[in-house]
Scaffold this motif. Sequence first.
Motif, short mmCIF file in Angstrom:
data_model
loop_
_atom_site.label_atom_id
_atom_site.label_comp_id
_atom_site.label_asym_id
_atom_site.label_seq_id
_atom_site.Cartn_x
_atom_site.Cartn_y
_atom_site.Cartn_z
N THR A 438 -10.54 9.74 16.79
CA THR A 438 -11.39 8.65 16.33
C THR A 438 -12.72 9.23 15.85
N GLY A 439 -13.08 8.93 14.61
CA GLY A 439 -14.29 9.46 14.03
C GLY A 439 -15.54 8.76 14.54
N PRO A 440 -16.71 9.40 14.39
CA PRO A 440 -17.96 8.85 14.94
C PRO A 440 -18.45 7.59 14.25
N LEU A 441 -17.96 7.28 13.05
CA LEU A 441 -18.42 6.09 12.34
C LEU A 441 -17.50 4.88 12.54
N VAL A 442 -16.47 5.05 13.35
CA VAL A 442 -15.54 3.95 13.59
C VAL A 442 -16.18 2.87 14.47
N ALA A 443 -16.86 3.29 15.52
CA ALA A 443 -17.47 2.31 16.44
C ALA A 443 -18.48 1.41 15.74
N PRO A 444 -19.37 1.94 14.89
CA PRO A 444 -20.29 1.05 14.17
C PRO A 444 -19.59 0.05 13.27
N LEU A 445 -18.36 0.37 12.88
CA LEU A 445 -17.58 -0.54 12.04
C LEU A 445 -16.69 -1.46 12.87
N GLY A 446 -16.90 -1.44 14.18
CA GLY A 446 -16.12 -2.32 15.04
C GLY A 446 -14.67 -1.91 15.20
N GLY A 447 -14.37 -0.63 14.99
CA GLY A 447 -13.01 -0.14 15.15
C GLY A 447 -12.18 -0.11 13.88
N ALA A 448 -12.74 -0.54 12.77
CA ALA A 448 -12.00 -0.55 11.50
C ALA A 448 -11.82 0.86 10.97
N ASP A 449 -10.61 1.17 10.50
CA ASP A 449 -10.31 2.47 9.90
C ASP A 449 -10.41 2.33 8.38
N LEU A 450 -11.48 2.85 7.82
CA LEU A 450 -11.69 2.79 6.37
C LEU A 450 -11.53 4.16 5.72
N SER A 451 -10.87 5.07 6.43
CA SER A 451 -10.74 6.44 5.92
C SER A 451 -10.01 6.47 4.59
N TRP A 452 -9.00 5.62 4.43
CA TRP A 452 -8.22 5.63 3.20
C TRP A 452 -9.08 5.26 1.99
N LEU A 453 -9.97 4.29 2.19
CA LEU A 453 -10.82 3.85 1.08
C LEU A 453 -11.84 4.93 0.72
N VAL A 454 -12.43 5.56 1.74
CA VAL A 454 -13.38 6.64 1.49
C VAL A 454 -12.69 7.81 0.79
#
Length: 493
Positions: A438-454
């Motif tokens: 789990t990456g460090p920016l996931v928690a600020p996003l409420g658990g959403a995985d946006l890796s694919w979009l990035v």
Amino acid sequence: MSGPGGSAPDSPAAAEAPAAVDAPATVEQHTIDHIPDHERHGRVRDLFTMWFGTNIAPLPLVTGAMGVQVFHQSFWSSVLAILVGQLVGGIFMALHSAQGPQLGVPQMIQSRAQFGVIGALVIVVVAAAMYVGFFASNIVLAGKSLHGLAPAVPVNGGIVLGALGSAVICWVGYRLIHTLNKIATWVLGLGIAVGIAVVAFRGLPDDFFTRGGFTFAGWLATVSLSALWQLAFAPYVSDYSRYLPRTVRTPATFWATYGGSCLGSTLSFLAGTVVALAAPGADDTVAGFDSAAGAFGPVVLVLFLFSVINHNALNLYGAVLSLITIGQTFRAHWTPRRTARGVVSGTVLVVALLVAVGVSDDFVSRFVNLVSVLLIVLIPWTAINLIDFYLVHRGRYAMTDFFAADGGRYGRFNRTALSSYVLGIVVQLPFVSTDLFTGPLVAPLGGADLSWLVGLVVTAPVYYFWARPRTTEPHPAAASVAQEEPARTVPTA
């Protein structure tokens, strides 16, 4: 530029009359080699049924339920997220499909144009691992479904029977896969629609529309799940359009694939959402569908069993083509045919059976984590492949160089593509959300995985600006050769 709005420019074949078509053999003769014009067949609308029928299956049902079960969204919030994810993810999937008629080779072979003949192995190995894993997980589902319908059949026995059914479809190949999905479009499509109607008419819980709620993070996470379902088809979607005549227009290929895949998967995702809310106490979504549908439940299970076996043939077919591609990389003058496909199919079948039987109790959950990781490394490939095809080379490739030992004009390694690819993976890591990492920016996003979009947003422009000045498009004569079958005599298997 070619794309949904038009056919590939400067293609000498764009205005040609259709060549005389040989009657295709019942058992597919080709594997990874180029499909010559006289063996092209089929109609664009076959792509609609291909991808609609494929997507009426238990796995999208289970995935669709996660918006409610995991991210606690309300019915309407989940529905909106599913629609957004499908419509966005389907664009990339359908753009890959539109490459098939233009090139007439499997997607993994075409990747050599971007990464080089050796560099492309990174992608091919990842794709092969994903297919084998999908195949093994689906035969576990088939075994459990068959055991549920006929308790006298043990789960392991059902796993073997399900795997053998998929293997037969894979060996017969392309024509049978398309035929079965034409049947599945009507039978499974009608079946799941009736199933949803039965669940609704039998009575929905009082809190069906009020349970859960809307959170932006949960909604984004559901969008990501929906989009990733479509993106997972990218490595092999053009494998099922490569036999279409080259005269087929790119927009027609795009829209037939896009419509079929988005409609089919949306229907399954929405069914999962309905079942998750209508039968919240069920052990799993498929069992919940069986329970909520009452007397129609066993019919749903039978349809899903057929669906798993049919859908799983695609996973085995993709695994076989990928493994053959790996072998051909080191045997450039080898053109494998149906015998090779049969041998490799048998090998994958045995390995997958051993894995599935050995860990059947917890295999599906383990595999979900593995697929999440594999998708991270496939996302940058999608961006690079599409940018290269539509904006850099514009659909014009030297076909014979795809099969050359040294990669011809595409070389053994392409540093620009490989560097862009590594960058595309690295930028995703802070946004990755899996059980394994789990990456460090996931928690600020409420658990959403946006890796694919990035990964898509960063990799696409980087590769375009790095690759464009360094790309030498084939001379018009070479482009013409690129549309013909490689002109050399090679041993067959």
